[in-house]
Design a protein around this motif. Sequence first.
Motif, short mmCIF file in Angstrom:
data_model
loop_
_atom_site.label_atom_id
_atom_site.label_comp_id
_atom_site.label_asym_id
_atom_site.label_seq_id
_atom_site.Cartn_x
_atom_site.Cartn_y
_atom_site.Cartn_z
N LYS A 404 0.81 -1.21 0.00
CA LYS A 404 0.00 0.00 0.00
C LYS A 404 0.85 1.27 0.00
CE LYS A 404 -4.06 -2.19 2.00
NZ LYS A 404 -4.77 -2.59 3.22
N MET A 405 2.12 1.11 0.36
CA MET A 405 3.03 2.25 0.29
C MET A 405 3.15 2.79 -1.13
SD MET A 405 5.14 4.41 1.65
CE MET A 405 5.60 3.86 3.30
N PHE A 406 3.09 1.93 -2.13
CA PHE A 406 3.36 2.35 -3.51
C PHE A 406 2.24 3.21 -4.11
CE2 PHE A 406 5.70 -1.81 -3.08
CZ PHE A 406 6.92 -1.22 -2.78
N PRO A 407 0.96 2.83 -4.00
CA PRO A 407 -0.07 3.75 -4.49
C PRO A 407 -0.13 5.04 -3.67
CG PRO A 407 -1.08 1.85 -3.42
CD PRO A 407 0.38 1.54 -3.60
N MET A 408 0.16 4.96 -2.35
CA MET A 408 0.16 6.18 -1.55
C MET A 408 1.25 7.14 -2.02
SD MET A 408 0.12 6.73 2.59
CE MET A 408 1.71 6.02 2.97
N LEU A 409 2.45 6.63 -2.27
CA LEU A 409 3.53 7.48 -2.77
C LEU A 409 3.18 8.06 -4.14
CD1 LEU A 409 6.77 5.51 -1.84
CD2 LEU A 409 6.21 7.84 -1.12
N ALA A 410 2.61 7.21 -5.00
CA ALA A 410 2.24 7.69 -6.34
C ALA A 410 1.20 8.80 -6.24
CB ALA A 410 1.71 6.52 -7.17
N ALA A 411 0.24 8.63 -5.34
CA ALA A 411 -0.81 9.65 -5.17
C ALA A 411 -0.22 10.95 -4.62
CB ALA A 411 -1.89 9.12 -4.23
N LEU A 412 0.62 10.86 -3.63
CA LEU A 412 1.23 12.06 -3.04
C LEU A 412 2.12 12.76 -4.06
CD1 LEU A 412 2.13 10.55 0.45
CD2 LEU A 412 0.50 12.42 0.05
N MET A 478 5.83 3.08 -9.63
CA MET A 478 6.48 3.55 -8.41
C MET A 478 7.27 2.41 -7.75
SD MET A 478 7.21 5.96 -6.30
CE MET A 478 6.12 7.26 -6.89
N ALA A 479 6.65 1.24 -7.67
CA ALA A 479 7.33 0.09 -7.09
C ALA A 479 8.58 -0.27 -7.88
CB ALA A 479 6.38 -1.11 -7.02
N GLY A 504 -5.70 -4.05 -10.27
CA GLY A 504 -6.24 -3.46 -9.05
C GLY A 504 -5.73 -4.12 -7.79
N ALA A 505 -5.53 -5.44 -7.84
CA ALA A 505 -5.10 -6.17 -6.63
C ALA A 505 -3.65 -5.87 -6.27
CB ALA A 505 -5.28 -7.66 -6.85
N PHE A 506 -2.95 -5.08 -7.09
CA PHE A 506 -1.55 -4.77 -6.80
C PHE A 506 -1.39 -4.13 -5.44
CE2 PHE A 506 1.97 -1.71 -6.85
CZ PHE A 506 3.03 -2.56 -7.11
N THR A 507 -2.30 -3.24 -5.10
CA THR A 507 -2.18 -2.51 -3.83
C THR A 507 -2.35 -3.42 -2.62
OG1 THR A 507 -2.93 -0.54 -2.64
CG2 THR A 507 -4.62 -1.90 -3.65
N LEU A 508 -2.92 -4.62 -2.83
CA LEU A 508 -3.11 -5.57 -1.73
C LEU A 508 -1.93 -6.54 -1.61
CD1 LEU A 508 -6.91 -6.37 -2.12
CD2 LEU A 508 -5.79 -4.52 -0.87
N ALA A 574 7.68 12.02 0.10
CA ALA A 574 8.24 10.96 0.95
C ALA A 574 8.00 11.27 2.43
CB ALA A 574 9.73 10.81 0.68
N ARG A 575 8.14 12.53 2.81
CA ARG A 575 7.91 12.91 4.21
C ARG A 575 6.44 12.74 4.58
NH1 ARG A 575 11.58 18.40 3.67
NH2 ARG A 575 13.63 17.32 3.71
N ALA A 576 5.57 13.03 3.62
CA ALA A 576 4.14 12.84 3.87
C ALA A 576 3.82 11.35 4.04
CB ALA A 576 3.33 13.44 2.72
N ALA A 577 4.43 10.50 3.19
CA ALA A 577 4.21 9.07 3.31
C ALA A 577 4.71 8.56 4.66
CB ALA A 577 4.92 8.34 2.17
N THR A 578 5.83 9.08 5.11
CA THR A 578 6.35 8.69 6.43
C THR A 578 5.40 9.12 7.53
OG1 THR A 578 8.68 8.69 5.78
CG2 THR A 578 8.20 9.15 8.09
#
Length: 686
Positions: A404-412, A478-479, A504-508, A574-578
């Motif tokens: 889930k880190m990867f879609p979150m980083l891509a979105a940010l 991103m991954a 879609g299942a990538f994020t899981l 990256a800081r936001a993801a952290t």
Amino acid sequence: MVAALAYPLAAVTGIGAKATAHAMEQKTDILRTAMPAETSYLYAPDGKTILTMFYEEYRQYTKLSDMSPHIQQAIVAAEDNRFYQHHGVDPKGVARAFVANARSSGVSQGASTLTMQYVRMALRDSAKTPKEVQEATQQTSLRKVREMRMALDIEKELTKEQIMERYLNSAYFGHRAYGIHAAAQIFFSKTPATLTPVEAATLAGLVKSPSAYDPISSDQKEATGRRNYVLDRMAQLGYLSPDAAAAARAEPIRTRVTSPANDCASIDKRYQSWGFACDYVKNWWSAQPAFGENRLERMDKLRRGGYRIVLSLDPKVQAAAEKNVGAKENVGSPFANGIVVAEPGTGRVKAMAVNRNYSLDLSENGPSSNPEASPNVKANYPNTVAPLLGGGSLPGYQAGSTFKMFPMLAALDAGMTLSTAFDSPHRYHSQVYDGWSPSNASGAMTGRQTMWSGFGKSVNTYFVWLEEQVGADRAVHMAEQLGLRWRTDVDREHASPAKAKKWGAFTLGVSDATPLEMANAYAAVAADGRYCEAIPVNSITNRDGTPATYRTASGIEREVAKPRCRQVVSADAARAATDAARCPTGDTPAKGSCGGWSTADSVRGTVGRPVAGKTGTTDSTRSAWFVGYTPELAAASFISDPDNPFNAVGDGQSQIPIQAVANTLKEALKGKPVRQFTPPSDAIVG
């Protein structure tokens, strides 16, 4: 008779020389700079403790000044008593050999000087094809004539001392001992500088026939006879007095055998668990273009190049990792619990540990739990050399919600904010992914979520929706930018440009990943979005002591062991993801709210300092993960059955990776100043 005796010498400067002059000039040029194959050494991080060696020919180049005069004298006495008088070819020796061979109707004597022997060895060592090896060693008159010609040329270029040094570093003494350093070590467990006349004569006697005069494997009768012959010749040449030679002849040959380590399975028992890191060094090396055009060339360089390689593991971090992966799962368990620790900002691997013994001996291993495996197939516990932690051919393990880190980083990185909210239902019917309907692990996850709470509680439906907003292909990309590679046909197909948008299942976390990849990917987030390739070494030096280098595509020369980093996402993203990733660990984000509870809320209390991370489990908890990081270190731990992915770990074991990471970070950072994460800007908070 005179003509017959003169022919070999005439051939050197006459017919034979003219026929092959150009080729021999080229080979002579090679011999001027030729260096024999040399052992490469892998050192512990202190740069002093040798962990193991890599070699086809065990050899360490030694200067003549670091050799006992006795070995120089003994080799002259044994092989070429006129070495210091002739100029590469000994006319008397040629004539004597010709007469002896004519009388015996065969080859009973050679006429090779030390220089000619060195030429032969150097041509063999520099050969690049089987044909060149054959040409360098085949028993023909033409080869002998070529050696003579090249020996004469070499003696014009090199001093007698240089030739002696190269000879003694090239000669084969038996028992895989190439060169005098290896011979002194293997036969007598000492350095060449400390060889006695008796030991020197024994070793010099081996060059003629290492197997016939072997003092280790035989009853020593032949070895003693050969040694005594060399001692007598040393006395005749004035290197030993008659009394000293007689006393030496009376001594028995006393060997003290050393078996030098070779490759990762030979690492000393004190560092046995470091074998997995050693194995990763080999896999990493085989992928470095700096060492050759293909894997075979690169591994040949490792075994013949004389490199000095210093491992990047931190002993304190490694000890903590080893302790904690064995705390809940012992080596006899079919479930592998492993951990990799990487350093943000450099990519250097600081620890690699798994509840297995690094060993080639699989005889006592348990049966495979995979029902499709042959009954004769052994499982990889308690012993294995399989790259369970990454860096090899194994695909890894499904990593669950750590993805889930990867879609979150891509979105940010695409401009979305941490406050991006969605009313997450228990089950979500996707219109983008062809009606796919994923659900949450718990009804308590239903409700309005932001990136903080969605990440902290691991809300599947929030992240499927978020992935739809940014695009699954961007999450996949991103991954990939953060070092993940797709090793199965299924993963490669889903990650292809034609299908990534619908994955879609990538994020899981349905894709396989290794702890090495995940630790390094999260390390990039800890380093403000700067991704550094995983690297298992602190330094690599050539045999001459200079750093090993390579040239980039733009022609810039760089050291192979230096970090290779690039900015993958903005520092603010990256800081936001952290900030969001502090929620799963029970830590407090700088800007937002975690929504009341989290999936690994004990981590902050265990580590005792700011920490971020993410849990991950797969369907039926076949594997469980936790990736956690501080500003200094990033660690990824998993538990799974590498032999049978359908052998479920179970919910009760899902805490094991969490505890392994938390306790490893705690112990590794004990006594070090507490560092804070840099908060994200207000603009990205939203």
